[in-house]
Design a protein around this motif. Sequence first.
Motif, PDB file in Angstrom:
ATOM      1  N   MET A  68       0.871  -1.090   0.053  1.00  0.00           N
ATOM      2  CA  MET A  68       0.009   0.160   0.190  1.00  0.00           C
ATOM      3  C   MET A  68       0.705   1.125  -0.039  1.00  0.00           C
ATOM      4  SD  MET A  68      -3.230   0.730   2.463  1.00  0.00           S
ATOM      5  CE  MET A  68      -2.509  -0.093   3.666  1.00  0.00           C
ATOM      6  N   LYS A  69       0.607   2.098  -1.017  1.00  0.00           N
ATOM      7  CA  LYS A  69       1.308   3.383  -1.069  1.00  0.00           C
ATOM      8  C   LYS A  69       0.860   4.375  -0.039  1.00  0.00           C
ATOM      9  CE  LYS A  69       1.370   2.932  -5.585  1.00  0.00           C
ATOM     10  NZ  LYS A  69       1.027   3.247  -7.045  1.00  0.00           N
ATOM     11  N   ALA A  70       1.711   4.513   0.748  1.00  0.00           N
ATOM     12  CA  ALA A  70       1.322   5.724   1.821  1.00  0.00           C
ATOM     13  C   ALA A  70       2.308   6.872   1.737  1.00  0.00           C
ATOM     14  CB  ALA A  70       1.106   5.336   3.190  1.00  0.00           C
ATOM     15  N   ALA A  71       1.911   7.982   1.378  1.00  0.00           N
ATOM     16  CA  ALA A  71       2.890   9.224   1.532  1.00  0.00           C
ATOM     17  C   ALA A  71       2.614  10.175   2.788  1.00  0.00           C
ATOM     18  CB  ALA A  71       2.885   9.813   0.164  1.00  0.00           C
TER      19      ALA A  71
END
Lengths: 136, 136
Positions: free
Chosen positions: A111-114
């Motif tokens: 999961m891409k979390a920025a």
Amino acid sequence: MERPIENYGDYLVKHHIRPSYARMKILQYLVTEKNHPTVDEIYHTLVKRLPTLSKTTVYNTLELFKDAKLVKQINIEENTARYDATVSDHGHFKCQGCGRIYDFTVDLDGMKAAGLEGFQIEEKNVYFKGVCPKCL
Amino acid sequence: MERPIENYGDYLVKHHIRPSYARMKILQYLVTEKNHPTVDEIYHTLVKRLPTLSKTTVYNTLELFKDAKLVKQINIEENTARYDATVSDHGHFKCQGCGRIYDFTVDLDGMKAAGLEGFQIEEKNVYFKGVCPKCL
DNA sequence: ATATTTGCAAATAATTTGCAGTCGA
DNA sequence: TCGACTGCAAATTATTTGCAAATAT
């Protein structure tokens, strides 16, 4: 791949929890039912065969299990906690029709979390709400 | 890209909610503070300038806003609900040290979920727990 | 005038706490 | 025996409900 837990006592001991009867029954219930129960559901099911059980013990035991990372608390309901003994990564889906809670597979690591640079992430949770096929 | 809400009254009217004073103040608080408040925090902050406000009204209003999809309820705490007026997709991070709740960007649409074929998904939620940089 | 909104107080529900009795190494 | 575990009852906290008063259209 998960292994069934043959002996709940040993499993607890491995996690440094003394295997009282109540604790083993609560763990067994969570592991075999996999139904994301509330404290009330656990209590009312088990008290039938374990009449001395109290809700306090259910609360105590779940707290203990949470600390030992044996179970996860699920906050998908508005005002009551549910508990889940499955350790593998998965999300929860709550049907707003029947109230049932389904598991689904989700890639938490991918999961891409920025915006969390420098944060120490200890736990990831995903839950959806909607309507299940039965209710559609 | 989001636009600041200039006029809370108009904004409510657009969403078919009558713009009472209490409702506008609650909406304004949510939108300007962006602090994921609990009912208690909203109430105690606003009652200083709006002494007739009651908690019931805060509950009523938040329920109304939820139905109209103006706010989302956040179930990241164990036993109290928090509210968020930001509409864009994002996740929440709760620091177990200071209790602060941070927003982060997450691609909810791109999230790979398997096992929900035939389910109608209406809402996706992601939250993490851990320790924030200040507490590390 | 009439429907909606608000606020108080009481009710409900989940969880926590204090403490005393019980059990097991 | 001693500390850990359990269970009852009371306390606390969040939320909901009933209803009457205030407000707005």
